[in-house]
Motif scaffolding. Structure first.
Motif, mmCIF file in Angstrom:
data_model
loop_
_atom_site.group_PDB
_atom_site.id
_atom_site.type_symbol
_atom_site.label_atom_id
_atom_site.label_comp_id
_atom_site.label_asym_id
_atom_site.label_seq_id
_atom_site.Cartn_x
_atom_site.Cartn_y
_atom_site.Cartn_z
ATOM 1 N N VAL A 1 0.850 -1.189 0.000
ATOM 2 C CA VAL A 1 0.000 0.000 0.000
ATOM 3 C C VAL A 1 0.886 1.239 0.000
ATOM 4 O O VAL A 1 1.995 1.224 0.558
ATOM 5 N N GLN A 2 0.417 2.259 -0.619
ATOM 6 C CA GLN A 2 1.148 3.521 -0.631
ATOM 7 C C GLN A 2 0.922 4.252 0.691
ATOM 8 O O GLN A 2 -0.134 4.112 1.332
ATOM 9 N N LYS A 3 1.916 5.031 1.069
ATOM 10 C CA LYS A 3 1.782 5.865 2.267
ATOM 11 C C LYS A 3 0.523 6.701 2.170
ATOM 12 O O LYS A 3 0.241 7.306 1.129
ATOM 13 N N GLY A 4 -0.238 6.692 3.260
ATOM 14 C CA GLY A 4 -1.494 7.425 3.285
ATOM 15 C C GLY A 4 -2.699 6.610 2.860
ATOM 16 O O GLY A 4 -3.846 7.037 3.044
ATOM 17 N N GLY A 5 -2.467 5.435 2.315
ATOM 18 C CA GLY A 5 -3.554 4.581 1.853
ATOM 19 C C GLY A 5 -4.159 3.750 2.980
ATOM 20 O O GLY A 5 -3.770 3.856 4.143
ATOM 21 N N ILE A 6 -5.126 2.921 2.603
ATOM 22 C CA ILE A 6 -5.815 2.072 3.577
ATOM 23 C C ILE A 6 -5.407 0.617 3.361
ATOM 24 O O ILE A 6 -5.450 0.109 2.239
ATOM 25 N N SER A 7 -5.020 -0.041 4.439
ATOM 26 C CA SER A 7 -4.717 -1.471 4.396
ATOM 27 C C SER A 7 -5.896 -2.220 5.000
ATOM 28 O O SER A 7 -6.390 -1.846 6.073
ATOM 29 N N ILE A 8 -6.344 -3.265 4.312
ATOM 30 C CA ILE A 8 -7.473 -4.050 4.811
ATOM 31 C C ILE A 8 -7.078 -5.519 4.830
ATOM 32 O O ILE A 8 -6.630 -6.067 3.820
ATOM 33 N N ILE A 9 -7.248 -6.134 5.993
ATOM 34 C CA ILE A 9 -6.931 -7.549 6.171
ATOM 35 C C ILE A 9 -8.183 -8.241 6.696
ATOM 36 O O ILE A 9 -8.835 -7.730 7.612
ATOM 37 N N ASN A 10 -8.496 -9.377 6.115
ATOM 38 C CA ASN A 10 -9.725 -10.073 6.458
ATOM 39 C C ASN A 10 -9.462 -11.424 7.112
ATOM 40 O O ASN A 10 -8.495 -12.105 6.775
ATOM 41 N N CYS A 11 -10.322 -11.787 8.039
ATOM 42 C CA CYS A 11 -10.238 -13.091 8.676
ATOM 43 C C CYS A 11 -11.626 -13.707 8.806
ATOM 44 O O CYS A 11 -12.615 -12.990 8.991
ATOM 45 N N ALA A 12 -11.665 -15.020 8.690
ATOM 46 C CA ALA A 12 -12.907 -15.763 8.863
ATOM 47 C C ALA A 12 -12.655 -16.896 9.842
ATOM 48 O O ALA A 12 -11.579 -17.500 9.834
ATOM 49 N N TYR A 13 -13.626 -17.164 10.690
ATOM 50 C CA TYR A 13 -13.454 -18.220 11.681
ATOM 51 C C TYR A 13 -14.589 -19.219 11.587
ATOM 52 O O TYR A 13 -15.645 -18.937 11.012
ATOM 53 N N GLU A 14 -14.350 -20.397 12.179
ATOM 54 C CA GLU A 14 -15.346 -21.463 12.108
ATOM 55 C C GLU A 14 -15.990 -21.761 13.461
ATOM 56 O O GLU A 14 -17.165 -22.099 13.535
ATOM 57 N N ASN A 15 -15.211 -21.639 14.518
ATOM 58 C CA ASN A 15 -15.688 -22.038 15.838
ATOM 59 C C ASN A 15 -16.558 -20.935 16.451
ATOM 60 O O ASN A 15 -16.068 -19.878 16.830
ATOM 61 N N THR A 16 -17.840 -21.182 16.585
ATOM 62 C CA THR A 16 -18.751 -20.164 17.121
ATOM 63 C C THR A 16 -18.578 -19.940 18.620
ATOM 64 O O THR A 16 -19.171 -19.020 19.181
ATOM 65 N N ALA A 17 -17.745 -20.764 19.261
ATOM 66 C CA ALA A 17 -17.470 -20.558 20.689
ATOM 67 C C ALA A 17 -16.437 -19.459 20.928
ATOM 68 O O ALA A 17 -16.291 -18.976 22.053
ATOM 69 N N PHE A 18 -15.720 -19.059 19.882
ATOM 70 C CA PHE A 18 -14.738 -17.986 20.046
ATOM 71 C C PHE A 18 -15.426 -16.734 20.562
ATOM 72 O O PHE A 18 -16.483 -16.335 20.064
ATOM 73 N N ASP A 19 -14.815 -16.087 21.574
ATOM 74 C CA ASP A 19 -15.427 -14.891 22.129
ATOM 75 C C ASP A 19 -14.430 -13.753 22.353
ATOM 76 O O ASP A 19 -14.703 -12.797 23.073
ATOM 77 N N TYR A 20 -13.277 -13.865 21.751
ATOM 78 C CA TYR A 20 -12.263 -12.810 21.873
ATOM 79 C C TYR A 20 -11.447 -12.845 20.602
ATOM 80 O O TYR A 20 -10.967 -13.912 20.193
ATOM 81 N N PHE A 21 -11.308 -11.679 19.948
ATOM 82 C CA PHE A 21 -10.680 -11.615 18.631
ATOM 83 C C PHE A 21 -9.628 -10.500 18.623
ATOM 84 O O PHE A 21 -9.921 -9.338 18.362
ATOM 85 N N PRO A 22 -8.372 -10.865 18.904
ATOM 86 C CA PRO A 22 -7.303 -9.860 18.888
ATOM 87 C C PRO A 22 -6.571 -9.836 17.558
ATOM 88 O O PRO A 22 -6.572 -10.807 16.800
ATOM 89 N N TRP A 23 -5.939 -8.729 17.300
ATOM 90 C CA TRP A 23 -5.010 -8.601 16.189
ATOM 91 C C TRP A 23 -3.632 -8.319 16.770
ATOM 92 O O TRP A 23 -3.483 -7.493 17.672
ATOM 93 N N TYR A 24 -2.629 -9.022 16.227
ATOM 94 C CA TYR A 24 -1.261 -8.841 16.673
ATOM 95 C C TYR A 24 -0.416 -8.290 15.528
ATOM 96 O O TYR A 24 -0.630 -8.614 14.352
ATOM 97 N N GLN A 25 0.561 -7.494 15.907
ATOM 98 C CA GLN A 25 1.511 -6.911 14.957
ATOM 99 C C GLN A 25 2.891 -7.468 15.288
ATOM 100 O O GLN A 25 3.288 -7.517 16.455
#
Lengths: 115, 113
Positions: free
Chosen positions: B13-37
């Motif tokens: 992405v160019q400086k100043g642009g928007i970065s978009i990252i997508n995730c999909a999950y299967e387990n409906t018991a998940f109740d906490y969704f963090p992003w790590y760098q």
């Protein structure tokens, strides 16, 4: 305040050798975890511990053993190293659920190569 | 079985642009969704996290959008900067089950000046 410290940082082993990776945390966390990171696969949980003296298997436990004799330390052992265990190993720690919103804190990893 | 699928594997992405990252999950018991760098040679560090009772959370230039019915969540990085160049991981956990994280495969983001 060091956080999570892993030793060693790098290691090269021959197939069949054994070794122990050490993780130490100074945040008084109850929970500790060992992950391995491989390209394209993210981090996968090997073993974890919810308290001193307790351990449990994660997603990829085969070929590894762990011990949690002291609250601040979590050891990961490779019994007989195999090339498939070449990876970067991360240790993490966190507070229990009762103190929610507390993230897992990661060390900077141990890079392990098995020849 | 990969319970959390992340895309794309990399993006530029160019400086100043928007970065978009997508995730999909299967387990409906998940109740906490963090992003790590994660920066090269370092361990992952928590960037932002969300629970399924909200649809969006914003912290500075970073926003998580969460769609419970679709079992998808995404990270938006607004006004991307070269210092944002890193690998980003989505993750999910069931907090009552030891808070074990299940990670996506990671997205390597490069922000060009």
């Amino acid at each position: 305040n060091a956080g999570v410290t892993q030793t060693p940082k790098f290691r090269v082993l021959k197939t069949g050798q054994s070794m122990t990776l050490l993780c130490a945390q100074d945040m008084n966390h109850e929970y500790m975890y060992w992950y391995r990171q491989d390209p394209g696969m993210g981090l996968r949980l090997i073993h974890y511990s919810v308290g001193e003296g307790t351990t449990a298997k994660g997603e990829v436990p085969d070929g590894y053993n762990v011990s949690r004799l002291k609250k601040q330390n979590f050891l990961l052992g490779l019994e007989s190293a195999a090339p498939s265990q070449t990876s970067v190993y991360f240790c993490a720690s966190s507070s229990p659920v009762a103190h929610s919103n507390q993230p897992q804190h990661f060390g900077d990893g141990t890079r392990l190569s098995i020849l | 079985q990969q319970q959390v699928k992340q895309s794309p594997q990399s993006l530029i992405v160019q400086k100043g642009g928007i970065s978009i990252i997508n995730c999909a999950y299967e387990n409906t018991a998940f109740d906490y969704f963090p992003w790590y760098q994660q920066f090269p040679g370092k361990g992952p560090a928590l960037l932002i996290a969300i629970r399924p009772d909200v649809s969006e959370k914003k912290e500075g230039r970073f926003t998580i959008s969460f769609n419970k019915s679709a079992k998808q969540f995404s990270l938006h990085i607004m006004d991307s900067q070269p210092g944002d160049s890193a690998t980003y991981f989505c993750a999910a956990s069931v907090e009552a089950a030891g808070n074990k994280l299940t990670f996506g495969g990671g997205t390597r983001v490069l922000v060009k000046p």
